[in-house]
Write a protein that holds these residues in place. Sequence first.
Motif, PDB file in Angstrom:
ATOM      1  N   ASN A   5       0.842  -1.186   0.000  1.00 31.49           N
ATOM      2  CA  ASN A   5       0.000   0.000   0.000  1.00 31.49           C
ATOM      3  C   ASN A   5       0.880   1.240   0.000  1.00 31.49           C
ATOM      4  O   ASN A   5       1.878   1.293   0.733  1.00 31.49           O
ATOM      5  N   ALA A   6       0.509   2.216  -0.784  1.00 32.34           N
ATOM      6  CA  ALA A   6       1.267   3.461  -0.836  1.00 32.34           C
ATOM      7  C   ALA A   6       1.089   4.242   0.463  1.00 32.34           C
ATOM      8  O   ALA A   6       0.062   4.146   1.130  1.00 32.34           O
ATOM      9  N   SER A   7       2.116   5.025   0.783  1.00 35.34           N
ATOM     10  CA  SER A   7       2.069   5.929   1.930  1.00 35.34           C
ATOM     11  C   SER A   7       2.583   7.295   1.482  1.00 35.34           C
ATOM     12  O   SER A   7       3.033   7.465   0.343  1.00 35.34           O
ATOM     13  N   ASP A  10       5.813   7.635  -0.398  1.00 32.20           N
ATOM     14  CA  ASP A  10       5.889   7.224  -1.806  1.00 32.20           C
ATOM     15  C   ASP A  10       5.492   8.334  -2.784  1.00 32.20           C
ATOM     16  O   ASP A  10       5.689   8.181  -3.999  1.00 32.20           O
ATOM     17  N   ILE A  14       5.888   8.520  -6.893  1.00 34.84           N
ATOM     18  CA  ILE A  14       4.670   8.428  -7.705  1.00 34.84           C
ATOM     19  C   ILE A  14       4.568   9.640  -8.634  1.00 34.84           C
ATOM     20  O   ILE A  14       4.322   9.492  -9.831  1.00 34.84           O
ATOM     21  N   TRP A  47      -1.477  13.511  -6.275  1.00 39.85           N
ATOM     22  CA  TRP A  47      -1.369  12.180  -5.670  1.00 39.85           C
ATOM     23  C   TRP A  47      -1.493  12.223  -4.147  1.00 39.85           C
ATOM     24  O   TRP A  47      -1.947  11.252  -3.545  1.00 39.85           O
ATOM     25  N   LEU A  51      -4.313   9.950  -2.432  1.00 40.21           N
ATOM     26  CA  LEU A  51      -3.976   9.049  -1.328  1.00 40.21           C
ATOM     27  C   LEU A  51      -4.811   9.361  -0.086  1.00 40.21           C
ATOM     28  O   LEU A  51      -5.189   8.447   0.654  1.00 40.21           O
ATOM     29  N   ILE A  58      -3.938   3.039  -3.696  1.00 34.88           N
ATOM     30  CA  ILE A  58      -2.711   3.086  -4.488  1.00 34.88           C
ATOM     31  C   ILE A  58      -1.788   1.975  -4.003  1.00 34.88           C
ATOM     32  O   ILE A  58      -1.491   1.875  -2.809  1.00 34.88           O
ATOM     33  N   VAL A  60       2.093   0.350  -4.633  1.00 32.59           N
ATOM     34  CA  VAL A  60       3.407   0.665  -5.174  1.00 32.59           C
ATOM     35  C   VAL A  60       4.241  -0.607  -5.230  1.00 32.59           C
ATOM     36  O   VAL A  60       4.050  -1.524  -4.428  1.00 32.59           O
ATOM     37  N   TYR A  62       8.162  -2.187  -5.291  1.00 34.87           N
ATOM     38  CA  TYR A  62       9.571  -1.948  -4.980  1.00 34.87           C
ATOM     39  C   TYR A  62      10.339  -3.251  -5.115  1.00 34.87           C
ATOM     40  O   TYR A  62       9.798  -4.332  -4.894  1.00 34.87           O
ATOM     41  N   PHE A  67      12.130   1.957  -6.444  1.00 37.33           N
ATOM     42  CA  PHE A  67      10.748   2.167  -6.850  1.00 37.33           C
ATOM     43  C   PHE A  67      10.567   1.708  -8.294  1.00 37.33           C
ATOM     44  O   PHE A  67      11.303   2.122  -9.189  1.00 37.33           O
ATOM     45  N   PHE A  70       3.538   2.168  -9.881  1.00 36.51           N
ATOM     46  CA  PHE A  70       2.356   2.237  -9.028  1.00 36.51           C
ATOM     47  C   PHE A  70       1.088   2.014  -9.841  1.00 36.51           C
ATOM     48  O   PHE A  70       1.074   2.179 -11.062  1.00 36.51           O
TER      49      PHE A  70
END
Length: 172
Positions: A5-7, A10, A14, A47, A51, A58, A60, A62, A67, A70
């Motif tokens: 999960n994106a934070s 990120d 992004i 973004w 988010l 979102i 992501v 890695y 990275f 996404f």
Amino acid sequence: MNIINASKDDIENIADIYVKNHKDTYKNLLSEKYLNSLTSEYAVKKWNEYLNDKNNKIFVAYEKNQFLGFAASCRDEQEENCWYLDSLHVAERARGKGVGTKLIASSGNFALRNGFKRMSVSIVKGNNVARDIYVSLGASHYKYFKDYFSGSESQSEKLIWENLNNFQLFDQ
């Protein structure tokens, strides 16, 4: 490869890949005015807002802190019981290695786990690479429509995955 999960951490990655890929992918497909309007500041704001909306998701990708890309998704407001793959971007160096497939599958499986029956995606006419990837993963043509990017009209196509169960095969 890890899909998570994106934070907030990120967002810079992004935003950077979003602007770069948009300018490269849509160079001859969307207006120069629109492409020139895309800045890092705009993308970071876009973004961050995306988010922060609890209705959006979102993921992501890695690998060893590098990275790779996404996928952003949300409820499809035009279709019943349908999740919408809003944006998919993979770093150029990571293409052809299954990153996009894993990100799409993560979005599809999220939709399935949250009670959605289908998933859709829209593509700008002429973006055949993206279209071919989506079709190879089971999406099919749904409709053509006009889309607008900063006031510039574009011909687009909506594709739909009718069976989200197929994504479970890719998400292992």
